[in-house]
Write an enzyme that holds these catalytic residues in place. Sequence first.
Site: not given
Ligand code: BDR
Ligand code: CA
Length: 318
Positions: A241, A11
């Site tokens: 992340h 995303d």
């Molecule tokens: C996850 O949430 C999204 O905002 C980031 O892209 C990541 O995949 C972290 O909690």
């Molecule tokens: Ca993400």
Amino acid sequence: MNTHKVIFDTDPGVDDALALYYLIRHPQIQLLGVTTVFGNAPVTLTTRNARFLLRSWGADVPVHAGAAAAITPDMPDESFPVHIHGENGMGDIDIPDAPVEEADTAAQFIIDQVRAHPGKVRILAVGRMTNLARALQIDPEIADLVGDVVIMGGAFRVAGNITPAAEANIWGDPLAADRVFGADWHVTAIPLDLTTRTMIGRRELQALADKGGEGMQLVADLSQDYIGFYAQSGYDGMVIHDCCAAVFLTDPDLFRLTHGQVRVLWQGIALGLTIMNPQDRKGPMGAWDDLPVQAYASDGDVDQIIARIGEICTAVNG
Ligand code: BDR
Ligand code: CA
């Protein structure tokens, strides 16, 4: 050289963008396709962003638009995290292309690829698990045919980032996540327990861009507001992340795994809570009975994970 056939479900999303750059440059990764999902922005934007990034980097990889909303019933209203990823999901850098309204072909693309390469396809999912859950619903036999599933998601022994209970990717469609953990395929979750410790500093990111050239400079440019978000909490850098989860594909030895059956709460105040029944626990299983044993990364060699990302994203021949 061992090559991994990967579908990237994403995303984009600032940390998603770094992960995508890492994947297209990794010599041991063959990116079969990118499937998009709502999350950091509406799916019309995450799809547009994925196409924009791939084109900017000269990568010829198919993109399939996916889910625009969760399958979980009675979800609370969700506002997109514009304060983290920007109004356009890309840190509000200029993007010439308009949002794209496309047919939802992501789940079918996943099914087709898995059936075309039985036992070989690895799915890396770093957004809501909606596309994966829908693929399972349409064709449950793919669970047996997938190589494995790696997700960025969950908060097992730490607090969540959306509520005290839940991490964003799980919170955004907890029923989908529960189905993904409950399916008979191998799932490894790279959760907040580890990812919040994987940070790239502001200066370190610019040094990577200086060394890595235009492609990495684009990552640095779109990450500036995201770094600004972390600065409000006293950090001088950004949490990566999704790219942390990408490193697991080829470097599992850098991660320490904990195993057990996983359920996700998809109703109530702890919506999106991920709970593992540890393998050494004795006692009745309740709602965890008969589920496959999955894994989450409870620890990892953070310095080596960051170093790996730097190497791949700046290597001359990618
Ligand atoms: C996850 O949430 C999204 O905002 C980031 O892209 C990541 O995949 C972290 O909690
Ligand atoms: Ca993400």
